[in-house]
Design a protein around this motif. Sequence first.
Motif, PDB file in Angstrom:
ATOM      1  N   SER A  58      -0.874  -0.369   4.169  1.00  0.00           N
ATOM      2  CA  SER A  58      -0.458  -1.386   5.136  1.00  0.00           C
ATOM      3  C   SER A  58       0.423  -0.783   6.231  1.00  0.00           C
ATOM      4  O   SER A  58       0.326  -1.173   7.397  1.00  0.00           O
ATOM      5  N   SER A 104      -1.642  -8.697  -1.270  1.00  0.00           N
ATOM      6  CA  SER A 104      -1.399  -7.671  -0.258  1.00  0.00           C
ATOM      7  C   SER A 104      -2.709  -7.038   0.204  1.00  0.00           C
ATOM      8  O   SER A 104      -2.925  -6.819   1.396  1.00  0.00           O
ATOM      9  N   THR A 105      -3.593  -6.759  -0.737  1.00  0.00           N
ATOM     10  CA  THR A 105      -4.900  -6.173  -0.399  1.00  0.00           C
ATOM     11  C   THR A 105      -5.705  -7.105   0.503  1.00  0.00           C
ATOM     12  O   THR A 105      -6.297  -6.678   1.501  1.00  0.00           O
ATOM     13  N   LYS A 112       0.140  -7.920  -5.613  1.00  0.00           N
ATOM     14  CA  LYS A 112      -0.516  -6.722  -5.082  1.00  0.00           C
ATOM     15  C   LYS A 112      -1.942  -7.025  -4.617  1.00  0.00           C
ATOM     16  O   LYS A 112      -2.441  -6.423  -3.662  1.00  0.00           O
ATOM     17  N   LYS A 118      -0.390   0.773  -1.733  1.00  0.00           N
ATOM     18  CA  LYS A 118      -0.524  -0.367  -0.832  1.00  0.00           C
ATOM     19  C   LYS A 118       0.523  -0.307   0.287  1.00  0.00           C
ATOM     20  O   LYS A 118       0.261  -0.760   1.412  1.00  0.00           O
ATOM     21  N   ILE A 119       1.692   0.260  -0.014  1.00  0.00           N
ATOM     22  CA  ILE A 119       2.699   0.462   1.036  1.00  0.00           C
ATOM     23  C   ILE A 119       2.139   1.399   2.102  1.00  0.00           C
ATOM     24  O   ILE A 119       2.229   1.121   3.306  1.00  0.00           O
ATOM     25  N   ASP A 176       4.436  -0.890  -4.767  1.00  0.00           N
ATOM     26  CA  ASP A 176       3.145  -0.227  -4.973  1.00  0.00           C
ATOM     27  C   ASP A 176       2.943   0.779  -3.848  1.00  0.00           C
ATOM     28  O   ASP A 176       2.666   0.405  -2.707  1.00  0.00           O
ATOM     29  N   ALA A 195       3.857  -5.432  -0.425  1.00  0.00           N
ATOM     30  CA  ALA A 195       3.731  -4.120  -1.077  1.00  0.00           C
ATOM     31  C   ALA A 195       5.107  -3.530  -1.383  1.00  0.00           C
ATOM     32  O   ALA A 195       5.309  -2.894  -2.427  1.00  0.00           O
ATOM     33  N   TYR A 237       2.475  -5.500   4.164  1.00  0.00           N
ATOM     34  CA  TYR A 237       3.493  -4.457   3.964  1.00  0.00           C
ATOM     35  C   TYR A 237       4.706  -5.012   3.217  1.00  0.00           C
ATOM     36  O   TYR A 237       5.231  -4.375   2.289  1.00  0.00           O
TER      37      TYR A 237
END
Length: 542
Positions: free
Chosen positions: A193, A151-152, A148, A189-190, A186, A181, A178
């Motif tokens: 993105s 992803s950020t 996660k 985050k989904i 999450d 995520a 994406y």
Amino acid sequence: MKLTFTSFLFLFFTYLITNSLHAQSTDSTQYYVRLIKNPKQSNDLARAYKYFSKQKIKHYKAGLFLKEIYDNQNLAEIQKELGLIYESERLNVETLRLIDRLEKKTPWTDHCYLKTINELGILYREKKDYTEALSFYDEALNKVKLPKNISTLLNNKGRTYESLEQLEKAKGFYEKAYDIAIEVNDSSKIARSLSNLSYVKSKLNIPGAEEGLLEALNIRRKGKNSNALGSSYTHLTKYYLSKKDTLNMSKYSDLFLNMAYKNGAIRQLESALRLKIQIGDSNNAKEYLRLSDSLITINKTKLNNFNHYVYQYNKKEKDLQDSKLKNERLIYLLLFIALGAVSIYFILKYKHRKEKFQEIYNTETRISRKIHDEVANDVYHVMTQLQDSPETNKTLLDHLEDIYKRTRDISRENSSIDLNINFKDLISDLLLSYKTERINVLSMGIQQINWQHLNNLQKSTIYRVLQELLTNTNKHSQASIIVINFSYTGKSIVINYKDNGIGTELIKGNGLQNTENRIHSINGSITFESETEKGFKAIITI
């Protein structure tokens, strides 16, 4: 049996007291964290700054690096909130170094590392230094482990490339963010993105952009995060603007504006009003300008109150700090005696006296030349006029008054310095003496410098150089703010001096040349930077 019961009671009460103290410390920390995020009183940030500064010193001495990292992050957040970007940047870089020193990494330290990298990335993006922002994100991608967090970081890289208008690259990073995520499921985050990806797709005229933006909005509505919702409303408004769909464009910009009014969030309201103006809705222009002016006033007041409160606090803490410094000096003195430092002392004393005599000679020569060139010639000229004039007129009196003022300034600039006074207070009083209704003088880091390591010649030189810089700014720059930052680079003390005045093309006249000569006399260095309309900056290294 009685002893056992007594021991039990002792241990029980010790446990209760320890846990009570820990709970109080935790409660205090969370209280001041809330003050940073939502300050309501003019001195809230200053109180939080005082608290976390003391906590940082305590945790540093106890070797509690994790807590010191947390203190540092909160201090950086305070500086960012005050608009002191460079100080916030310095503290965030210091936090990264603290994290690197930890041998054992945990999910929490991974989170701290990511948060700090994000803050630095935002700071560099705001300064439009996209190359530096990307380098921080790349470095972080090689270190963080949690999906996660990866992803950020990928989202942040995409955002940076989007700012550079490199949309294909931005799309690639958003797609990777994406996918990760989705894997970790999450939702926040989904949504982030997906919204970013869909908006870039709309710019590239790729089908499916509208559906993605609406899906991201629905996910965020379930999470009830107003900042995230604001981002979705902004993306949808700009998307429909590009499609000339005025109905939906107005719908989502109104939703953003109404949410901001309902939340009472000033910065969110500013973003919503700015969006309205961007889509051509001029009805909100006056409200936007009024709010922007209010924010500027609030920020100035907040910064002034912060500096005043911290200054007053430092004055109260001075006696305690002096006591600690005296104890430290005593320890150093005993060590020097044990190492046979008597001979070194006399060598240094002889060298110091020689340099001091040379500086006194240079100062006397400069004062003599200045009085001769600026005062004696003027007096002679006025005397000549008086001889030729049957009666004294107002112009001559004004001229004499001007000579008097210049003479007084020269006297002030070359008055004796009482180095028996605590040097921190001496410098603070000097800076305070130049603060007027027209000029605000801000200082940072002065309390963190151990001035005891400097000899009297170095102290007097620093004092005189700052005095000359302040005098030049006061007389010539038309500045409203002077910022002086004291810090360490390795073993050197660095003083950054900056004003927001009209600037000038750098030609070393007597003033700048004098400051350069002074600094060189103590084996230091000074550089000047200035351009017309871009203020003046000096960097002193000792």
